[in-house]
Design a protein around this motif. Structure first.
Motif: not given
Ligand code: SF4
Ligand code: SF4
Length: 241
Positions: A72-74, A77, A79-80, A143-145, A151
């Protein structure tokens, strides 16, 4: 084998054995390549001590790893980039220097803390993009999600599945531990706090001051290696390796 490569081959680190072996092989190959190129032994030792070698290994492993499906990373974005605790994560001295060089020209500008009190000072508070993107450390790159809501929940202190740290971060950390073991009694291998280094840089402190205020106590690398080993023993989030 060069003398320093032999020392690395005999070095030990407290992490999962396969991760330690991968890091050891990578560092030995790196030291042998440096020797073959005629790099002076002193410079090789310096690059081991300041984490340049571990950083290179981590970045190489990330670039060689397949990108997990469904991330979902972009950009924007972030929150991380809301950091947990005052430390915010472990970085090498080489990464600390790179971050300081990228952030110190931005001293005095509004930083990520204008968006969220625990956000990384490297963040742009309006666009929520990293203002030190090319200099961001391995911990940020790894670090990814697959789930941005997760997140946000993690940033709020909840323990939920979704975000995770890719394998190359653990290899990088093992490489740092091996560097310290190989250099024991000769050179210091320092680690630094990402949050404190970034704050010092955007507050206009010099590199020496920023390195000093962000330097970890010696036991912090062991603590981070223990966390890494624990994470490696846990199931990763959906879709993550
Ligand atoms: S780790 Fe989470 S908050 Fe950080 S870019 Fe990816 S989806 Fe967004
Ligand atoms: S250095 Fe950049 S990517 Fe890393 S936490 Fe700070 S703002 Fe986020």
């Amino acid at each position: 084998m060069s003398r320093i490569a032999s020392r690395i081959a005999e070095a030990r680190v407290g992490t999962r054995p396969d991760v330690a072996d991968r890091a050891r092989r990578g560092l030995v190959a790196w030291a042998e390549a440096e020797a073959a190129q005629g790099t002076s032994p002193d410079l090789v030792l310096d690059r081991l001590a300041d984490g340049t070698a571990a950083q290179g290994l981590g970045r190489l492993a990330l670039s060689a790893s397949p990108v997990p499906q469904g991330l979902a990373c972009a950009s924007g974005c972030a929150f991380c980039c809301i950091l947990s605790g005052a430390d915010g994560g472990t970085i090498t001295e080489a990464e600390a220097r790179d971050l300081h060089a990228a952030l110190s020209p931005l001293a005095g500008q509004a930083d990520g803390r204008a968006w969220h009190p625990r956000a990384c000072p490297a963040l742009d508070p309006q666009t929520r993009a990293c203002r030190a993107y090319d200099a961001r450390p391995v911990i940020c790159r790894a670090y990814v999600s697959v789930d941005v809501t997760a997140c946000e929940q993690v940033a709020g202190g909840e323990a939920v599945e979704g975000p995770g740290t890719l394998g190359p971060y653990h290899t990088y950390l093992a490489a740092l531990g091996l560097s310290r073991s190989a250099l024991k009694g000769t050179r210091r291998v320092s680690t630094h706090s990402l949050a404190r280094l970034a704050a010092a840089a955007v507050e206009g402190q010099t590199l020496d001051e920023a390195l000093k205020v962000s330097r970890h106590k010696p036991g912090e690398l062991d603590e981070e290696l223990r966390r890494s080993k624990r994470d490696l023993g846990r199931a990763a989030g959906p879709g993550l390796p």
